[in-house]
Design a protein around this motif. Structure first.
Motif, PDB file in Angstrom:
ATOM      1  N   ALA A 477       0.830  -1.202   0.000  1.00 41.56           N
ATOM      2  CA  ALA A 477       0.000   0.000   0.000  1.00 41.56           C
ATOM      3  C   ALA A 477       0.867   1.256   0.000  1.00 41.56           C
ATOM      4  N   ALA A 478       1.967   1.231   0.754  1.00 38.69           N
ATOM      5  CA  ALA A 478       2.877   2.382   0.787  1.00 38.69           C
ATOM      6  C   ALA A 478       3.501   2.613  -0.577  1.00 38.69           C
ATOM      7  N   ALA A 479       3.827   1.538  -1.276  1.00 35.99           N
ATOM      8  CA  ALA A 479       4.415   1.677  -2.617  1.00 35.99           C
ATOM      9  C   ALA A 479       3.407   2.283  -3.581  1.00 35.99           C
ATOM     10  N   ALA A 480       2.145   1.830  -3.490  1.00 34.17           N
ATOM     11  CA  ALA A 480       1.118   2.341  -4.398  1.00 34.17           C
ATOM     12  C   ALA A 480       0.849   3.817  -4.155  1.00 34.17           C
ATOM     13  N   ALA A 481       0.999   4.266  -2.920  1.00 41.82           N
ATOM     14  CA  ALA A 481       0.760   5.675  -2.586  1.00 41.82           C
ATOM     15  C   ALA A 481       2.030   6.497  -2.629  1.00 41.82           C
ATOM     16  N   HIS A 482       3.132   5.921  -3.118  1.00 39.38           N
ATOM     17  CA  HIS A 482       4.424   6.612  -3.244  1.00 39.38           C
ATOM     18  C   HIS A 482       4.963   7.077  -1.890  1.00 39.38           C
ATOM     19  N   VAL A 483       4.653   6.298  -0.833  1.00 38.45           N
ATOM     20  CA  VAL A 483       5.221   6.577   0.483  1.00 38.45           C
ATOM     21  C   VAL A 483       6.658   6.088   0.562  1.00 38.45           C
ATOM     22  N   LEU A 484       6.974   5.028  -0.197  1.00 40.04           N
ATOM     23  CA  LEU A 484       8.333   4.471  -0.156  1.00 40.04           C
ATOM     24  C   LEU A 484       9.380   5.483  -0.583  1.00 40.04           C
ATOM     25  N   GLU A 485       8.956   6.470  -1.332  1.00 30.30           N
ATOM     26  CA  GLU A 485       9.910   7.457  -1.839  1.00 30.30           C
ATOM     27  C   GLU A 485      10.548   8.273  -0.724  1.00 30.30           C
ATOM     28  N   PHE A 486       9.894   8.396   0.433  1.00 27.88           N
ATOM     29  CA  PHE A 486      10.506   9.160   1.530  1.00 27.88           C
ATOM     30  C   PHE A 486      10.770   8.305   2.775  1.00 27.88           C
ATOM     31  N   VAL A 487      10.334   7.043   2.770  1.00 25.17           N
ATOM     32  CA  VAL A 487      10.538   6.194   3.952  1.00 25.17           C
ATOM     33  C   VAL A 487      12.019   5.998   4.247  1.00 25.17           C
ATOM     34  N   ASP A 488      12.819   5.768   3.215  1.00 28.56           N
ATOM     35  CA  ASP A 488      14.247   5.500   3.422  1.00 28.56           C
ATOM     36  C   ASP A 488      14.969   6.687   4.047  1.00 28.56           C
ATOM     37  N   GLY A 489      14.402   7.879   3.908  1.00 30.60           N
ATOM     38  CA  GLY A 489      15.021   9.058   4.502  1.00 30.60           C
ATOM     39  C   GLY A 489      14.644   9.283   5.949  1.00 30.60           C
ATOM     40  N   LEU A 490      13.747   8.455   6.482  1.00 31.06           N
ATOM     41  CA  LEU A 490      13.340   8.583   7.877  1.00 31.06           C
ATOM     42  C   LEU A 490      14.304   7.815   8.778  1.00 31.06           C
TER      43      LEU A 490
END
Length: 609
Positions: A477-490
């Motif tokens: 779900a995070a990938a579909a909502a483009h959340v993965l794009e900033f997760v690695d920076g957390l």
């Protein structure tokens, strides 16, 4: 849960306009709830109340009786031999040890009674708040509600302590003292009871006046704490408006009011103490006169033993009455603070589940507004006056128009955050007022313009709509909502705390998390209220593809001011002042040259001018 928390007496609104009758009702409800907790475990609660009182008799009332008897024997000329004195010394020691044992046993039961009661009251208070509707939380500060519900549970401990130590723990020994004094002279008991009665008559008016002052002080404290919480929650706005001096001045104004009310309450407290001196002094003098007259008669009346015991028991009674102020203050504070919460329960929610909710029927999930009438509280002109609107099962409909047209109100009515004033809203042919709110909302995935974030991990925020979701589903779900794009920076990836209300995330990131939550929820009806308004153009393009995928096969209602985001919907509905003025596909509405075409042509940068 069936309790007084669920169905309190409905006596009208609460808050600044709360009447004295409503305050009294709130106090009675608090007392009833506390008494109900004690009544849950009658044997244990009884032991917690009675055993310390018996211990007090052993420690404070038996020793004077033993000493009085011994002094009486010695005064009568008995030789002070070891054989005479030893039984009294042993009796004194036995009384002290028994008192300590009874006291410790009472404390054992008390600790468990209070711990269980506090836990249950915390749970019941939280459940009562969760049962409130949206309007309730719009009208009350979160900080004030937090203080009230926590005090409601924690003050139970102070209430039970006062009841055990200062009420039952003192009245039961006074009963023992009355029996002993009656043996010497019944008039001594009359004097003792008269002293208590006179004290009550003199102090009661002061108590009532102080109660009003305490109510006002607690209300001022709630306003002060609410202002602090509101300021802290909106600190960014305070900073950006350079409003620190203004907020500090407002805090000082509220604090000054609290100080004034507190000092007045304390003044009445001190006045009550001064009022006690007269009846206590008179009663002690009369008791002494009775003993003196009895001794002067020389007819076997009260002797030395009676004098020793009476002086000791009247001293104990005097101390209890002086502590009565503290006792009342502790009980008063406990119930008053609890009533700050229970007064919120005196009015039930405006949005209620039906007594026998219909089960959800299988089948299509079309949405129909049938002659809906609705007016916001305090507004004489209705927003909707017979609104009709149908969204077919699986249809994607965009709601557009200027602010105030009723777009967001439709989503809130569909979620039953508030109820219609007339007409019906149907989902799958079922009137939503006939369904339980939980069943209705299980059909809907909702993404608001200002997404709600909990001060929890990113993973927990995404999974909030479906708590049992696995790590792989959350990531998908995070990938579909483009959340993965900033997760690695957390700092800790999905396990990063996002801060209160999601302050550690940008507005666009919060909206992506909310969309991921809706994707994971996988509900048949989708409500999006300006769900991409905080995204930049590149992110919006990515999210739009995810949203279009999400809408496939779902009944979708999308509120938008940026018309380009809904141009591809199956149908657009143009709302103006609560009425549908146009509807149809984007191309057909443009060709018609009506209201929608005007809005489209007036857009600047994708938003309505």
């Amino acid at each position: 849960m069936t309790s007084a928390l669920e169905a309190p007496p409905r006596v009208g609104p609460v808050g600044p306009a709360t009447t004295s009758n409503q305050r009294a009702a709130a106090l009675r409800l608090a007392l009833r709830l506390y008494a109900g907790e004690l009544g849950r475990t009658k044997v244990r609660s009884g032991a917690a109340l009675v055993l310390p009182a018996l211990g007090n008799i052993c420690v404070s009332y038996l020793p004077p009786l033993l000493v009085g008897q011994l002094v009486g024997l010695l005064a009568a000329g008995e030789p002070g031999t070891a054989a005479l004195i030893t039984p009294y010394v042993l009796g004194f020691l036995a009384a002290m040890l028994a008192g300590e044992a009874l006291w410790r046993a009472g404390i054992h039961f008390l600790n468990r009674t209070e711990a269980d009661g506090i836990s249950r009251l915390h749970t019941r208070g939280m459940e009562a708040l969760l049962a409130k509707d949206a309007a309730f939380f719009h009208e009350n500060f979160a900080g004030s509600l937090t203080k009230r519900v926590l005090s409601f549970a924690q003050q139970y401990e102070n209430f039970v302590d006062a009841l055990m130590f200062r009420v039952v723990g003192q009245l039961l020994p006074l009963g023992f003292a009355s029996v002993v004094l009656w043996r010497y002279d019944p008039l001594l008991v009359v004097v003792l009871l008269g002293m208590i009665a006179a004290t009550a008559v003199l102090v009661t008016p002061l108590i009532r006046r102080r109660q009003a002052l305490v109510d006002a002080r607690e209300a001022a404290w709630a306003r002060l704490s609410g202002h602090v919480a509101d300021t802290m929650a909106n600190m960014d706005a305070v900073r950006t408006h350079a409003a620190e001096p203004r907020e500090a001045a407002e805090h000082l104004r509220r604090l000054t009011e609290l100080r004034r009310l507190t000092l007045r309450a304390w003044d009445y407290h001190n006045l009550r103490i001064d009022t006690l001196v007269a009846p206590l002094s008179v009663a002690t003098a009369v008791a002494g006169l009775l003993l003196a007259l009895g001794a002067a008669r020389g007819d076997g009346g009260p002797g030395v033993e009676a004098v020793v015991v009476t002086v000791a028991y009247f001293g104990q009674a005097t101390q209890i009455l002086f502590q009565f102020n503290q006792t009342y203050r502790q009980l008063e504070r406990s119930l008053t603070e609890a009533a700050q919460f229970t007064e919120l329960l005196l009015t039930g929610p405006t949005v209620l589940d039906p007594p026998s909710p219909q089960p959800l029927a299988a089948g299509p999930r079309d949405v129909r507004l049938d002659g809906v009438r609705f007016a916001y509280p305090g507004h004489t002109t209705p927003l909707f006056d017979g609104l009709d609107l149908t969204v077919a099962d699986g249809e994607r409909v965009g709601l557009v128009g200027h602010s105030g047209g009723g777009k967001t109100t439709i989503t809130r009515l569909l979620l039953r955050m508030m109820d219609v004033g007339g007409g019906r809203i149907l989902v799958g042919g079922q009137d939503i007022a006939a369904l339980s709110q939980a069943d209705l909302r299980s059909l809907i995935a909702y993404v608001p313009q200002d997404p709600v974030m909990f001060h929890r991990t990113l993973r927990e925020n995404i999974a909030f709509g479906r708590p049992g979701a696995g790590a792989a589903e959350i990531r998908e779900a995070a990938a579909a909502a483009h959340v993965l794009e900033f997760v690695d920076g957390l700092p800790e990836g999905f396990d990063t705390l996002v801060g209160e209300r999601g302050v550690k995330l940008s507005g666009g990131q919060r909206q992506r998390v909310a969309i991921a939550r809706a994707i994971l929820r996988d509900a048949p009806i989708l409500l999006l209220d300006e769900a991409t308004s905080a995204l930049d153009s590149e992110s919006e393009a990515h999210i739009q593809r995810a949203v279009w995928t999400l809408m496939a096969g779902r009944t979708s209602i999308v509120v938008a001011h940026r018309l380009s985001t809904v141009a591809g919907m199956d149908r657009l509905v143009v709302l103006d002042r609560g009425a549908v003025v146009e509807e149809g596909p984007h191309a057909a509405l443009l060709a018609r040259g009506g209201r929608y075409a005007q809005l489209w042509n007036r857009q600047s940068g994708g938003f309505l001018a």
